[in-house]
Design an enzyme around this catalytic site. Structure first.
Site, short mmCIF file in Angstrom:
data_model
loop_
_atom_site.label_atom_id
_atom_site.label_comp_id
_atom_site.label_asym_id
_atom_site.label_seq_id
_atom_site.Cartn_x
_atom_site.Cartn_y
_atom_site.Cartn_z
N LYS A 154 19.06 39.02 61.54
CA LYS A 154 18.84 38.06 60.46
C LYS A 154 18.12 38.73 59.29
O LYS A 154 17.63 39.87 59.42
CB LYS A 154 18.04 36.87 61.02
N TYR A 179 26.39 27.46 61.99
CA TYR A 179 25.32 26.61 62.54
C TYR A 179 25.73 25.14 62.62
O TYR A 179 24.86 24.26 62.64
CB TYR A 179 24.05 26.76 61.70
N ASN A 219 13.07 34.72 63.74
CA ASN A 219 13.11 35.35 65.07
C ASN A 219 14.12 36.50 65.15
O ASN A 219 14.62 36.82 66.22
CB ASN A 219 13.32 34.30 66.15
N HIS A 236 20.26 36.74 65.97
CA HIS A 236 21.07 35.70 66.59
C HIS A 236 21.95 36.32 67.67
O HIS A 236 22.48 37.41 67.50
CB HIS A 236 21.98 35.04 65.56
N GLU A 251 32.32 32.46 66.76
CA GLU A 251 31.48 33.11 65.75
C GLU A 251 32.07 34.45 65.29
O GLU A 251 31.99 34.79 64.10
CB GLU A 251 30.07 33.31 66.33
#
Ligand code: RTP
Ligand code: MG
Length: 147
Positions: free
Chosen positions: A9, A49, A112, A115, A126
């Site tokens: 990310k 998402y 975080n 992904h 995805e």
């Protein structure tokens, strides 16, 4: 063989953790079959998402993932989805087991670092959002015989 979609990310890219994170999956024995540094459009972010639409963190999630470049990857291997999730650790860094990426480098649930697809079906979905099949490379690794 299973494929999974992993994405470092914007916080991971900004913090200079691409190499550290990629290295963990390489050493595990998974095979990298696609990778690119890219900006995520709002349209792609919404598709990626979609399951979180309506949740209180949804808008923040979209704004974060589109805020700067991500490092998108496809990895292949036996149980690639589950193994990758194990290396990444739980969503909340406080609950992530020591030695996982999120435990070792993340502080906040919203930032975080990486992904990882959570199921075989989501992985294929995805991968289709972020890569064309022509961008994925098929090759043999001699060491794959042992892992
Ligand atoms: P990811 O999809 O990014 O790999 O993370 P995950 O499976 O561990 O977590 P998921 O439930 O899919 O949530 C996606 C991302 O949304 C943020 N989040 N915030 N404030 C909250 O309660 C909350 N819950 C999730 C996190 O950034 C999470 O990675
Ligand atoms: Mg998830």
């Amino acid at each position: 063989m299973e494929r999974t979609y992993l994405m470092i990310k914007p916080d991971g890219v900004q913090r200079g953790l691409i190499g550290e994170i990629v290295s963990r999956f390489e050493r595990k024995g998974l095979k990298l079959i696609g990778a690119k540094l890219m900006n995520v459009s709002m349209e792609r972010a919404e598709r990626h998402y979609a399951e979180h639409k309506g949740k209180d963190f949804y808008e923040m999630l979209l704004n974060f993932i589109t805020a700067g470049p991500v490092f998108a990857m496809v990895w292949e291997g036996d149980q690639a989805v589950g193994l990758s999730r194990a290396l990444i650790g739980k969503t909340n860094a406080l609950e992530a087991a020591p030695g996982t990426i999120r435990s070792d480098f993340a502080i906040h649930t919203n930032y975080n670092l990486i992904h990882g697809s959570d199921s075989h079906d989501n992985a294929e979905r995805e991968i289709g959002i972020f890569f064309s099949e022509e961008e994925l490379v098929s090759y043999d690794k001699a060491i794959q015989v042992w892992i």
